[in-house]
Scaffold this motif. Structure first.
Motif, PDB file in Angstrom:
ATOM      1  N   TRP A  36       0.835  -1.205   0.000  1.00  0.00           N
ATOM      2  CA  TRP A  36       0.000   0.000   0.000  1.00  0.00           C
ATOM      3  C   TRP A  36       0.869   1.255   0.000  1.00  0.00           C
ATOM      4  O   TRP A  36       1.933   1.281   0.632  1.00  0.00           O
ATOM      5  N   PRO A  37       0.410   2.314  -0.668  1.00  0.00           N
ATOM      6  CA  PRO A  37       1.186   3.571  -0.696  1.00  0.00           C
ATOM      7  C   PRO A  37       0.993   4.371   0.583  1.00  0.00           C
ATOM      8  O   PRO A  37       0.484   5.497   0.570  1.00  0.00           O
ATOM      9  N   PHE A  38       1.426   3.787   1.704  1.00  0.00           N
ATOM     10  CA  PHE A  38       1.275   4.466   2.990  1.00  0.00           C
ATOM     11  C   PHE A  38       2.520   4.240   3.823  1.00  0.00           C
ATOM     12  O   PHE A  38       3.007   3.115   3.954  1.00  0.00           O
ATOM     13  N   ASP A  39       3.026   5.329   4.368  1.00  0.00           N
ATOM     14  CA  ASP A  39       4.186   5.291   5.249  1.00  0.00           C
ATOM     15  C   ASP A  39       3.839   6.112   6.486  1.00  0.00           C
ATOM     16  O   ASP A  39       3.652   7.326   6.403  1.00  0.00           O
ATOM     17  N   GLU A  40       3.744   5.450   7.620  1.00  0.00           N
ATOM     18  CA  GLU A  40       3.338   6.154   8.831  1.00  0.00           C
ATOM     19  C   GLU A  40       4.347   7.203   9.272  1.00  0.00           C
ATOM     20  O   GLU A  40       4.011   8.107  10.042  1.00  0.00           O
ATOM     21  N   ASN A  41       5.569   7.119   8.766  1.00  0.00           N
ATOM     22  CA  ASN A  41       6.586   8.110   9.105  1.00  0.00           C
ATOM     23  C   ASN A  41       6.584   9.304   8.148  1.00  0.00           C
ATOM     24  O   ASN A  41       7.347  10.247   8.346  1.00  0.00           O
ATOM     25  N   ASN A  42       5.757   9.243   7.125  1.00  0.00           N
ATOM     26  CA  ASN A  42       5.654  10.343   6.174  1.00  0.00           C
ATOM     27  C   ASN A  42       4.585  11.315   6.662  1.00  0.00           C
ATOM     28  O   ASN A  42       3.410  10.963   6.732  1.00  0.00           O
ATOM     29  N   PRO A  43       4.949  12.550   7.007  1.00  0.00           N
ATOM     30  CA  PRO A  43       3.943  13.488   7.531  1.00  0.00           C
ATOM     31  C   PRO A  43       2.847  13.806   6.523  1.00  0.00           C
ATOM     32  O   PRO A  43       1.726  14.134   6.914  1.00  0.00           O
ATOM     33  N   PHE A  48      -4.469  10.466   5.878  1.00  0.00           N
ATOM     34  CA  PHE A  48      -5.192   9.217   5.665  1.00  0.00           C
ATOM     35  C   PHE A  48      -5.408   8.439   6.961  1.00  0.00           C
ATOM     36  O   PHE A  48      -6.100   7.420   6.956  1.00  0.00           O
ATOM     37  N   ILE A  49      -4.821   8.896   8.062  1.00  0.00           N
ATOM     38  CA  ILE A  49      -4.883   8.155   9.328  1.00  0.00           C
ATOM     39  C   ILE A  49      -6.189   8.449  10.059  1.00  0.00           C
ATOM     40  O   ILE A  49      -6.635   9.592  10.141  1.00  0.00           O
ATOM     41  N   ILE A  50      -6.792   7.395  10.596  1.00  0.00           N
ATOM     42  CA  ILE A  50      -7.952   7.503  11.491  1.00  0.00           C
ATOM     43  C   ILE A  50      -7.481   7.023  12.858  1.00  0.00           C
ATOM     44  O   ILE A  50      -7.340   5.827  13.095  1.00  0.00           O
ATOM     45  N   ASP A  51      -7.191   7.952  13.753  1.00  0.00           N
ATOM     46  CA  ASP A  51      -6.641   7.555  15.049  1.00  0.00           C
ATOM     47  C   ASP A  51      -7.532   7.954  16.218  1.00  0.00           C
ATOM     48  O   ASP A  51      -7.086   7.928  17.375  1.00  0.00           O
ATOM     49  N   ASP A  52      -8.789   8.319  15.922  1.00  0.00           N
ATOM     50  CA  ASP A  52      -9.671   8.713  17.019  1.00  0.00           C
ATOM     51  C   ASP A  52     -10.799   7.722  17.243  1.00  0.00           C
ATOM     52  O   ASP A  52     -11.703   7.994  18.032  1.00  0.00           O
ATOM     53  N   LEU A  86      -1.002   8.542  -6.003  1.00  0.00           N
ATOM     54  CA  LEU A  86      -1.021   7.382  -5.110  1.00  0.00           C
ATOM     55  C   LEU A  86      -2.055   6.380  -5.619  1.00  0.00           C
ATOM     56  O   LEU A  86      -3.212   6.723  -5.839  1.00  0.00           O
ATOM     57  N   LYS A  87      -1.632   5.141  -5.796  1.00  0.00           N
ATOM     58  CA  LYS A  87      -2.506   4.101  -6.326  1.00  0.00           C
ATOM     59  C   LYS A  87      -2.490   2.886  -5.419  1.00  0.00           C
ATOM     60  O   LYS A  87      -1.455   2.542  -4.841  1.00  0.00           O
ATOM     61  N   LYS A 510       1.453  -5.294  11.734  1.00  0.00           N
ATOM     62  CA  LYS A 510       1.316  -3.866  11.487  1.00  0.00           C
ATOM     63  C   LYS A 510       0.445  -3.245  12.563  1.00  0.00           C
ATOM     64  O   LYS A 510      -0.408  -3.913  13.152  1.00  0.00           O
ATOM     65  N   LYS A 511       0.673  -1.963  12.769  1.00  0.00           N
ATOM     66  CA  LYS A 511      -0.083  -1.243  13.796  1.00  0.00           C
ATOM     67  C   LYS A 511      -1.380  -0.668  13.261  1.00  0.00           C
ATOM     68  O   LYS A 511      -2.060   0.059  13.969  1.00  0.00           O
ATOM     69  N   TRP A 512      -1.739  -0.999  12.025  1.00  0.00           N
ATOM     70  CA  TRP A 512      -2.923  -0.396  11.427  1.00  0.00           C
ATOM     71  C   TRP A 512      -3.640  -1.378  10.516  1.00  0.00           C
ATOM     72  O   TRP A 512      -3.078  -2.391  10.098  1.00  0.00           O
ATOM     73  N   LEU A 513      -4.880  -1.042  10.231  1.00  0.00           N
ATOM     74  CA  LEU A 513      -5.717  -1.795   9.302  1.00  0.00           C
ATOM     75  C   LEU A 513      -6.430  -0.800   8.393  1.00  0.00           C
ATOM     76  O   LEU A 513      -6.645   0.350   8.775  1.00  0.00           O
ATOM     77  N   PRO A 514      -6.840  -1.230   7.210  1.00  0.00           N
ATOM     78  CA  PRO A 514      -7.589  -0.321   6.324  1.00  0.00           C
ATOM     79  C   PRO A 514      -8.989  -0.060   6.871  1.00  0.00           C
ATOM     80  O   PRO A 514      -9.611  -0.944   7.478  1.00  0.00           O
TER      81      PRO A 514
END
Length: 715
Positions: A36-43, A48-52, A86-87, A510-514
């Motif tokens: 997936w085109p996602f990097d949690e270290n990329n500000p 795209f993050i749902i953290d609430d 991003l694809k 991984k610390k996340w899910l879609p």
């Protein structure tokens, strides 16, 4: 290649592991999260993050969720742009292709944008042996999968050589496979043969064994009925000693870089568009704010519930010398995110220290698990000061544990210790109990209203019919639903553990899910528990007798599909069927698209009974977000809407066939419910249009009084 997929479809039905037929035609499989085109270290990816949605994150054992990125083209006018091009990762599958002109088969690769091109040679007719003009090949229709979630191309070579290929492999130059069709509608008319060039360059069919031709039809490759096992599966591959090798294109397992470790389970031969090839597991959650303080103004409450403000204030507390949110931190947060706000920074800082600091411990999975364990091991089931101090110390945080002890104790007393239930159905009931308890009371004062705005109306303002059947009607002017992808299975919808499902679409942990977030509005209706008990006491035995056939069919379905059997109660069938009838009426009265309304059933018996339904709009677009559904729940409208729904459903256009049915619909798991009266689009129903019966709601011809709403007319 570029193919469009809606954001909501990237979770289900086209989530990771799904095979999707795109125009072209081309069949692609959704690759795993590693691609997936996602990097949690990329500000830049933080948007795209749902953290609430912490309640759902704790249930699924992750820290946050990630929305599928929307595709953005570069701006021709320049300017600062983020996250362009991003694809989502999709791979070509199946890899075997067939030429529509000569039937010759070609092997593609996962990353090929275009299908292989074929030039022959032709095998039959007057042009046999000649080359034909270049033709684009198309993917074959057949694949093989096992119940452990692995999927691979159909083993063509092993099939035509009857399990003994003698190391014969097609190279596409001197050796190849060819698929021919006799025009028959059955699989017996589809044959595959192995061909090779002889010394003279002529093409001939390979021979093996006792001068046997390497040619075989697909007859018998698919479903085989096994009455002793009580299931349907293909034994054809097992009989030639071909089993699953553990190939998983989703994670590129089975390639040179990631060899398959083997599996050994039986392979099921299926069409690439078969419905049992992919069962996504999606967990849905209605957002519930965790702040309750009537002393705060609505502006302060909404600020504390804002994701960016909340995270900024918590980070400042972690970095401060005393572990508290400072006045300066509140000033900076307001200046960055809400410069127009009239809230005083001192007020915000004080409220944040009271309501946000304990969340620092709860949002960390390690400290959360530690606190859970401390409560379970304590004799009084209370959180101790020493446990909180140890958790604070583990984060190198300077907060005074006595300052957040009461808030933590209050949280755990209201939500309980997070324990994953052995039975997913029990876990789901417990999860929905939290939502039901919130919907059963007003959140008009003391709660944030950004994502959940509940307005209860005095039940005495409704007509006598509503008052007699229901104990509460709540109007949700705002609600937010998060739908998280948990994993998938193949062949059977159950049978894999959560860890086994995740291992199919992510390498390692991984610390996340879609997930996706959709917003809308809704009507919550709570049935009168006393009225329900009276109805069950009066007609309980008759209802159990009527639903016995439904239970039998559901048990048969569960056994056939390797599912856990579930208890089907008259309460649930009543709530479910009533929700369908009400949605159908709302669609006609309000003009909603039938697929834009969804149901959420709250049903449980025992010490903490539930009897409620939530009808809401959360279709991922703007339909139904302008107050139209809430307007229908007002005292001057809801009663007439329900009465029209009951009157219309009292007699179906397919009656008496429908009302007298002893099993209809999907897997015969409905009684008096058909497309003319009670069925909905499957995206709107939680049970795939099963477990429905108008007889439980309105009575039957033989027993008009058995229904909960039997007062509406007579048969």
């Amino acid at each position: 290649m570029s193919r469009p997929v809606r954001k909501s479809q990237a979770i289900a039905p086209f989530g990771p592991g799904a095979m999707v037929d795109f125009p072209g035609p081309v069949s692609l499989i959704h690759a795993g999260l590693d691609a997936w085109p996602f990097d949690e270290n990329n500000p830049d990816h933080r948007e795209f993050i749902i953290d609430d949605e912490k309640r759902l994150a704790r249930r699924l054992g992750v820290d946050f969720f990630v929305q599928p990125p929307d595709f953005r083209r570069p701006n021709r006018h320049g300017g600062q742009q983020r996250n362009i091009n991003l694809k989502l990762p999709f791979l070509r599958f199946p890899l075997w292709h067939v030429c529509p002109r000569c039937g010759r088969m070609h092997l593609g690769r996962y990353h090929d944008k275009d299908a292989p091109i074929c030039e022959g040679p032709i095998s039959t007719g007057s042009d046999a042996g000649k080359m034909h003009p270049k033709r684009k090949t198309f993917q074959v229709r057949f694949v093989a999968a096992c119940a452990k979630g692995h999927i691979q191309d159909f083993p063509w070579v092993e099939w035509i050589f009857n399990g003994n290929s003698m190391d014969w492999k097609p190279d596409g130059i001197d050796r190849w496979l060819r698929m021919t069709s006799s025009g028959s509608a059955s699989l017996a008319g589809v044959s595959v043969q192995a061909e090779e060039k002889d010394k003279d360059g002529k093409v001939q069919v390979v021979r093996f064994g006792a001068n046997q031709l390497a040619k075989r039809s697909l007859a018998g490759a698919f479903v085989h009925n096994d009455p002793q096992a009580g299931e349907e599966w293909s034994k054809a591959l097992s009989e030639i000693n071909v089993s699953c090798s553990g190939i998983n294109p989703v994670l590129a397992v089975g390639t040179d870089l990631r060899p398959a470790a083997g599996c050994g389970h039986p392979l099921h031969v299926v069409l690439k568009s078969a419905t049992n090839l992919y069962f996504p597991s999606v967990v849905s959650s209605i957002y519930i704010p965790d702040i309750d303080d009537k002393s705060l103004t609505q502006e302060v409450l909404d600020l504390l519930d804002d994701r960016d403000v909340k995270n900024r204030l918590r980070e400042s507390a972690l970095d401060s010398d005393n572990g508290l949110v400072s006045h300066r931190a509140a000033v900076n947060a307001l200046a960055k995110y809400y410069p127009e706000s009239i809230v005083e920074p001192a007020t915000l800082a004080k409220a944040a220290n009271r309501h946000l600091l304990h969340g620092i411990l709860l949002d960390n999975r390690t400290t959360r698990a530690f606190l859970d364990q401390c409560i379970k091991s304590a004799s009084d089931r209370q959180l101790s000061l020493d446990a909180v101090a140890a958790a604070v110390k583990s984060l190198n945080w300077n907060a005074d544990p006595t300052f957040i002890l009461d808030a933590l104790r209050s949280h755990f007393s209201g939500n309980g210790v997070e324990v994953r239930a052995a039975n997913p159905d029990d876990e789901e009931v417990g999860y929905r109990q939290q939502e039901f308890s919130v919907f059963s009371r007003d959140l008009q004062v003391g709660y944030p209203k950004t994502d959940l705005d509940i307005r209860g109306t005095d039940i005495t303002k409704y007509d006598t019919f509503v008052q007699s059947a229901f104990s509460r009607v709540a109007l949700l002017n705002k609600l937010r639903e998060t739908r998280a992808f948990e994993g998938f299975s193949r062949i059977y919808s159950t049978g894999l553990t959560p860890d086994e499902k995740r291992a199919l679409f992510m390498a390692g942990h991984k610390k996340w899910l879609p997930a996706i977030v959709v917003r809308g509005e809704g009507i919550f209706v709570q049935f009168s528990e006393s009225r329900l008990q009276q109805w069950l006491e009066r007609h309980g035995m008759e209802l159990d007798g009527r639903l016995s056939l439904m239970r039998k069919n559901m048990d048969t379905l569960a056994e056939r599909r390797h599912r856990e059997q579930r208890l089907i109660t008259p309460r649930f069938v009543l709530l479910h069927t009533f929700a369908h009838l009400l949605i159908n009426q709302l669609v006609q009265d309000c003009g909603y698209g039938s697929a834009s309304l969804r149901e959420r059933i709250y049903s449980a018996e025992g010490e903490n009974p539930m009897a409620g339904i939530l009808i809401y709009t959360a279709a991922g677009d703007s339909e139904g977000t302008m107050g139209g559904l809430v307007r229908m729940g007002q005292p001057d409208r809801l009663g007439s809407v329900i009465q029209r729904a009951m009157e219309k459903s009292r007699w179906c256009s397919s009656d008496p066939v429908c009302i007298e049915s002893r099993g209809q619909g999907s897997d015969s798991c409905n009684l008096a419910a058909c497309h003319s009266c009670a069925l909905l689009p499957e995206t709107s129903c939680e049970e795939q249009n099963r477990l429905l019966d108008r007889g439980v709601v309105l009575g039957t011809i033989e027993n008009p009084a058995i229904g909960f709403f039997s007062g509406f007319g007579q048969w």
